[in-house]
Design a protein around this motif. Structure first.
Motif, PDB file in Angstrom:
ATOM      1  N   THR A 483       0.813  -1.217   0.000  1.00 57.17           N
ATOM      2  CA  THR A 483       0.000   0.000   0.000  1.00 57.17           C
ATOM      3  C   THR A 483       0.845   1.264   0.000  1.00 57.17           C
ATOM      4  N   GLN A 484       1.893   1.300   0.838  1.00 58.69           N
ATOM      5  CA  GLN A 484       2.670   2.521   0.989  1.00 58.69           C
ATOM      6  C   GLN A 484       3.597   2.802  -0.185  1.00 58.69           C
ATOM      7  N   LEU A 485       3.708   1.853  -1.103  1.00 62.62           N
ATOM      8  CA  LEU A 485       4.504   2.066  -2.309  1.00 62.62           C
ATOM      9  C   LEU A 485       3.657   2.032  -3.576  1.00 62.62           C
ATOM     10  N   ARG A 486       2.394   1.647  -3.453  1.00 63.41           N
ATOM     11  CA  ARG A 486       1.602   1.334  -4.649  1.00 63.41           C
ATOM     12  C   ARG A 486       1.471   2.525  -5.592  1.00 63.41           C
ATOM     13  N   SER A 487       0.981   3.644  -5.097  1.00 65.96           N
ATOM     14  CA  SER A 487       0.800   4.807  -5.971  1.00 65.96           C
ATOM     15  C   SER A 487       2.142   5.374  -6.426  1.00 65.96           C
ATOM     16  N   SER A 488       3.138   5.373  -5.538  1.00 66.95           N
ATOM     17  CA  SER A 488       4.469   5.855  -5.923  1.00 66.95           C
ATOM     18  C   SER A 488       5.054   4.992  -7.034  1.00 66.95           C
TER      19      SER A 488
END
Length: 546
Positions: A483-488
């Motif tokens: 989740t904490q890397l998905r959009s990035s």
């Protein structure tokens, strides 16, 4: 690290601990330090000391059910996805006429088609990073608004360079919405339905493609849309540009009024009460008319640990603060290319580059290629251009060019249907590799054929097969990263794709009048390379989101 604790309902906007936020002031920051410890992100919480049940993200999504909320979400996110397609592809349809009014050479047209991709490259990672830190919904509203406002303003630009600048700024907005839409959408989906629903979302790109082609067919050839606006000669293609900005603006309004924040993001940010309210809204809409009530429950949420004390941050110089911000912004890229994520990130980088160079490089020039085939022969055989601008061929507008663009856009439909039906059984990896290989063959044959009808058929094959590639990438991209890397991650790879799209459009613009075979055959070779590299990606069929 992400900690699974009961958060007493504090709804402050708290972010997960970044590598730069130290728990121990004596702890040293190592290169490639893991941003988030995902090893326990989806295991049940310890409910001791609490009477209510503690649910993980996947359990809460299943408890909320599947129904009306998800179909409403599909329509709103789908319309946003379609608006991005309209804004990107509208340039290709206005080229045959706008080149006269803006006095464009083929090289200028290459710069114009590349401008929106340059903006998307700039905006993609920045918006993706902000979405991972501040929330998906806010970023979608702002990026869609930027897209629509500056896309519409481009219609009244009297000079080529101003038009180019406004299209670039519009591209910054598009660069934010494309990767974030898929992250946002996937984080509401039950695990077993995620692949099919993301594929359904991807079909709205086809809808936007058809809408852009249909608007071009209906508006650009019409003489009634021509009038004077002060010193500006407002041709029909300018009205077409205005209409193409409407979907983005309406999408921003829909997100602002109707859609909640991603519950997965809220849980990771420690905002338990807000996440529970989102799940309650989902349950209420999904169970509409069934008379069911959602039982009380708690969530396994992340706990943000504060970084350096406020007084320490105040004492640091502005240069140090900027360096710290930049370091944190680039930290997700380091994590993507470290440890177990390295091989998949390298493979995805190559695949995104290959498909973006090939698809956008060729697709943006289809109307121009078909216009050059009006007199017969292959798209690369008519290279004798009477003048640099070919002004005498712009008017009257040839309706057949837009009709053919509409047919190619509609040919996406079989590929989209196939993806929806087969993605959960075959998996994204198999569809990605096979579709790239077939796309490569179809582009090579486009170069070989000698009649317009044959080129149209092969162009439709390329369109229908290449859309399977994009759909498979949309599914894989959301499942390969936490989740904490998905959009990035999606923002970074779409940025890489924009670099490839810029290079593809510049290559076509430079070589179209002299050696058209080079970019066409290069597209075929790159698609072949992407298909082979895709084989090293892991299989993620129906995996749980981390």
């Amino acid at each position: 690290m992400v900690r699974h604790v009961h958060d007493g309902g504090d709804s402050d906007a708290r972010e997960p601990l970044l590598a730069g936020d130290r728990e121990d002031p004596h702890e040293t920051e190592e290169e490639g330090e893991i941003i988030f410890d995902r090893s326990t992100s989806n295991i049940p919480c310890d409910a001791s000391g609490s009477e209510e049940r503690r649910l993980t993200y996947e359990e809460a999504v299943e408890k909320a059910g599947f129904g009306l909320f998800h179909w409403l979400l599909l329509v709103v996110c789908g319309w946003a996805n379609a608006s991005d397609a309209v804004e990107i592809l509208c340039v290709s349809f206005l080229l045959p006429t706008a080149r006269c009014d803006l006095l464009l050479s083929s090289s200028d047209m290459g710069l114009l088609t590349a401008s929106i991709f340059l903006g998307m490259m700039v905006g993609g990672y920045i918006w993706g990073y902000l979405a991972d830190q501040r929330g998906r919904r806010k970023v979608l509203v702002v990026s869609l608004t930027v897209n629509g406002v500056f896309g519409g303003l481009a219609s009244i630009a009297p000079w080529f360079w101003l038009f180019l600048l406004l299209r670039f700024i519009s591209g910054i907005g598009v660069g934010g919405s494309i990767p974030v839409i898929f992250s946002y959408f996937s984080e509401f989906m039950p695990r077993l339905r995620r692949g099919a629903m993301i594929s359904a979302l991807a079909t709205f790109w086809m809808a936007g493609n058809i809408l852009a082609a249909g608007l071009a067919w209906l508006v650009i050839p019409r003489t009634w849309a021509h009038f004077s606006l002060g010193t500006l000669d407002f041709q029909s293609w300018r009205l077409f540009v205005v209409l193409c900005s409407v979907p983005s603006l309406t999408s921003a309004i829909l997100f602002r009024l109707l859609m909640p924040e991603s519950p997965k993001f809220l849980m990771e940010a420690g905002r338990e009460k807000e996440a529970i309210r989102v799940f309650q809204v989902m349950f209420k809409l999904n169970m509409w008319g069934r008379g069911k009530d959602l039982q009380e429950f708690g969530l396994c949420v992340g706990s943000k640990q504060r970084g350096e004390p406020e007084e320490t941050r105040t004492r640091s110089s502005r240069r140090e603060r900027l360096a710290c911000i930049l370091k944190k912004a680039l930290l997700p890229i380091k994590q993507m290319f470290n440890g177990s994520l390295r091989s998949r990130s390298i493979a995805l980088l190559i695949v995104f580059y290959c498909i973006s160079f090939g698809y956008y490089g060729l697709w943006m020039w289809f109307p121009e290629l078909f216009e050059r085939m009006e007199n017969g022969g292959s798209p690369c055989s008519n290279l004798s251009i009477p003048s640099p601008l070919r002004n005498q061929s712009c008017y009257p507008v040839k309706t057949a060019v837009y009709m053919e663009g509409f047919i190619i856009a509609a040919s996406n439909l079989p590929g989209n249907i196939f993806t929806i039906l087969m993605i959960d059984s075959l998996g994204g990896k198999a569809l990605l590799s096979c579709s790239l290989l077939v796309s490569s063959l179809s582009v090579f044959l486009i170069y070989e054929v000698q009649t317009k009808v044959q080129s149209l058929i092969l162009s439709c094959v390329f369109s229908g097969v290449s859309v399977i590639t994009w759909n498979a990438l949309d599914v894989l991209g959301t499942e390969l990263y936490p989740t904490q890397l998905r959009s990035s991650a999606l923002g970074f790879f779409t940025g890489v794709g924009r670099v490839a799209a810029i290079m593809g459009n510049v290559a076509f613009g430079r070589l179209m009048d002299t050696n058209c075979a080079v970019p066409v055959l290069l597209v075929s070779a790159l698609l072949l390379t992407g298909g082979l590299v895709a084989l090293v990606l892991p299989q993620t069929k129906q995996t749980e989101l981390t």
